[in-house]
Design a protein around this motif. Structure first.
Motif, short mmCIF file in Angstrom:
data_model
loop_
_atom_site.label_atom_id
_atom_site.label_comp_id
_atom_site.label_asym_id
_atom_site.label_seq_id
_atom_site.Cartn_x
_atom_site.Cartn_y
_atom_site.Cartn_z
N ASP A 64 13.40 -51.84 18.80
CA ASP A 64 13.00 -50.44 19.01
C ASP A 64 14.13 -49.48 18.63
N ASN B 272 14.13 -46.52 15.77
CA ASN B 272 14.62 -45.17 16.03
C ASN B 272 15.67 -44.75 15.00
N ASN C 9 13.89 -43.91 11.71
CA ASN C 9 13.16 -42.63 11.73
C ASN C 9 14.08 -41.43 11.91
N ASN C 10 15.25 -41.65 12.51
CA ASN C 10 16.19 -40.56 12.77
C ASN C 10 17.58 -40.97 12.32
#
Length: 319
Positions: free
Chosen positions: A104, A108, A111-112
């Motif tokens: 996870d 993250n 995506n960022n």
């Protein structure tokens, strides 16, 4: 960019010069050059002694606990711990472990990409004197910034697009190799747990020589079913496979029946699961008839639907 972190951590002073014993300093090295894998090296260097037995550690144990940003496998659950022990340690000791950025957290970071994320783990080292007594403990918590670059997505090129780009020949060759190696189903045998044949289907009628070969294969299958049935009462038991030259036989077992598929080729493309599902459906529809079946195939009027599913109308059946 690979980052190699070097952390030299506090020491435990010797209690007395008159009582020589083990005494170590802890150094932790982090290597994320293979991110998302992160190499953890715990290095313990002796501070006293000349390597003589008086300064040995009879037992040295490392316990590393991960924070929620890390896991012990590429797709493992976040957190958790690992314990490693060495005995009769003399001189420098090394403990090498590999943690992974949790899935996870990788998502993250993907995506960022501009947002920094820090990970934490705690190392507890306990070591004894040379008699296995008087343990000493070093505890260190380490926080560091994660470095992760997601892999590029695989290219997607359709056969039509390849042809439009002028590389249709190469694409066709690759596809052709796949089709040749893809498993071709030639024969199907549905058998009772007693070893009796319920139904046999073939892609073609075959020659007399082929019939003799198939009869020999049937005898082998019957003996195999009778000999191994008792060891496969567990519903989760793996599928059996047999080999006859270039051909393979994939067997899917139910409670009272076995469906054997004779295939030639490399890629099964979900065939075992399809066979298993077919056996379960057949037994569900004929549960009472199968318990004490006496060899009369007429009690299974819809049995040929099995061949229609696998041989697409090209089947030639026999009881």
């Amino acid at each position: 960019m690979a980052v190699l972190a070097f952390l030299c951590l506090g020491l435990v002073p010797p209690t007395s010069a008159s009582q020589p014993r083990s005494n170590y300093a802890l150094t932790i090295l982090l290597n994320n050059s293979q991110s998302p894998a992160i190499g953890l090296t715990l290095q313990l260097d002796p501070l006293t002694g000349n390597g003589s037995y008086a300064y040995w550690a009879e037992t040295m144990t490392v316990n590393v606990s991960l924070g929620s940003q890390l896991a012990w496998g590429p797709d493992g659950d976040p957190g958790g711990y690992r314990v490693v022990t060495q005995h009769n340690v003399s001189g420098t000791a090394y403990f090498n472990l590999t943690a992974y950025i949790a899935s996870d957290v990788r998502e993250n970071l993907t995506n960022n990409p501009g947002d920094p994320v820090f990970a934490t783990f705690t190392a507890v080292v306990t070591y004894t004197d040379n008699q296995g007594a008087n343990p000493r403990t070093l505890v260190r918590t380490v926080s560091f910034a994660l470095n992760y670059t997601p892999p590029p997505p695989p290219p997607v090129v359709s056969v039509l697009a390849a042809a439009a780009l002028g590389v249709g020949g190469a694409g066709a060759i690759g596809l052709g190799v796949y089709i040749v190696r893809r498993a071709r189903l030639d024969e199907l045998y549905l058998m009772h747990d007693s070893g009796m044949l319920i139904r046999h289907w073939s892609r073609t009628n075959g020659t007399s020589h082929d019939s003799d070969i198939m009869s020999g294969m049937l005898i082998v299958l019957q003996e195999f079913v009778r000999d191994t049935w008792k060891s496969h009462q567990d519903e989760d038991a793996p599928l059996d496979q047999l080999r006859f030259g270039d051909q393979r036989v994939i067997l899917a077992r139910g409670t009272h029946t076995v469906l054997a598929a004779v295939v030639e080729g490399r890629y099964l493309n979900g065939l075992p699961k399809k066979l298993q599902r077919t056996v379960q459906e057949f037994e569900h529809s004929n549960a009472e008839r199968l318990v004490n079946w006496n060899g009369n195939v007429d009690v299974f009027p819809s049995v040929d639907r099995i061949a229609e599913r696998f041989l697409h109308g090209q089947a030639h059946g026999s009881a």
